[in-house]
Design a protein around this motif. Structure first.
Motif, mmCIF file in Angstrom:
data_model
loop_
_atom_site.group_PDB
_atom_site.id
_atom_site.type_symbol
_atom_site.label_atom_id
_atom_site.label_comp_id
_atom_site.label_asym_id
_atom_site.label_seq_id
_atom_site.Cartn_x
_atom_site.Cartn_y
_atom_site.Cartn_z
ATOM 1 N N GLN A 80 0.846 -1.199 0.000
ATOM 2 C CA GLN A 80 0.000 0.000 0.000
ATOM 3 C C GLN A 80 0.880 1.247 0.000
ATOM 4 N N LEU A 81 0.502 2.207 -0.809
ATOM 5 C CA LEU A 81 1.154 3.515 -0.790
ATOM 6 C C LEU A 81 0.151 4.521 -0.245
ATOM 7 N N LEU A 99 0.962 10.083 -9.560
ATOM 8 C CA LEU A 99 0.274 9.073 -8.757
ATOM 9 C C LEU A 99 -0.715 8.280 -9.606
ATOM 10 N N LYS A 103 -0.518 4.339 -10.177
ATOM 11 C CA LYS A 103 -1.661 3.502 -9.790
ATOM 12 C C LYS A 103 -1.988 2.503 -10.898
ATOM 13 N N VAL A 112 -2.910 2.307 -4.118
ATOM 14 C CA VAL A 112 -2.605 3.703 -3.787
ATOM 15 C C VAL A 112 -3.800 4.307 -3.066
#
Length: 200
Positions: A80-81, A99, A103, A112
């Protein structure tokens, strides 16, 4: 008159050629400096959490409805980010396209999650304005406090076992990518990796 004109033309061409050579030399030096500069990764400012710690585990409400589990080891082997941002943070906005592409590109192994706190209406407007409907978006003060977030934008990469892989202050796409690089090299940060190489 004609001789003076010829001399001035010759002098002009000599100056132009000299300037061109100086520009080429300068470009070469810039290239050499660029190669010597070590890559700078995300700056870790967290006093509570470090690489290898078990990430805080909690269930958070998604702004679009539903819940998401943060931390813990039961996530089908995915990392997980967590990206902490704010609607009024200009740097956060510049990182949203990066991002989005991460993703999509890393979907097989990475989830994400965008996280923030404050009034929900402003976040709903932000999501609509920036087209963030495809992201998991959490508004939770507890989440930020649990991960010791004091400045934005900030990101935490949690590995597939629920451990902190890397974390830090993010100001560029390179900083984001450095979190993945640190996880891959099993180091706390790219700075630590470069220091260990310099020491050896």
């Amino acid at each position: 008159m004609t001789t003076a004109l010829i001399i001035s033309q010759i002098l002009s061409w000599v100056i132009i050629v000299a300037l061109a050579l100086m520009v080429l030399a300068l470009m070469r030096q810039v290239g050499v400096l660029h190669e010597r500069i070590a890559p700078a990764g995300a700056l870790s400012m967290n006093q509570n959490l470090k690489k290898g710690d078990t990430a805080p585990t909690l269930a958070a409400n998604l702004l679009g409805g539903g819940k998401v589990s943060i931390g813990g080891a039961e996530r089908n082997g995915k990392s997980q980010l967590l990206f902490f941002l704010s609607p009024d943070c200009p740097v956060c906005k510049t990182l949203l396209p990066a991002l989005g592409s991460m993703k999509k590109a890393e979907a097989k192994w990475l989830d994400v999650i965008l996280a923030s706190d404050g009034a929900e209406p402003s976040h709903r407007a932000f999501i609509k304005e920036r087209g963030l409907e495809h992201f998991d978006y959490v508004v939770s003060e507890l989440l930020g406090r649990s991960f010791g977030v004091s400045k934005l934008p900030y990101a935490v990469l949690i590995d597939e076992n629920g451990k902190i892989a890397s974390l830090g202050l993010i100001n560029s796409r390179e900083h984001l990518e450095s979190l993945f690089e640190a996880k891959e090299r099993d180091v706390a940060s790219i700075q630590d990796y470069m220091q260990s190489r310099t020491a050896s």
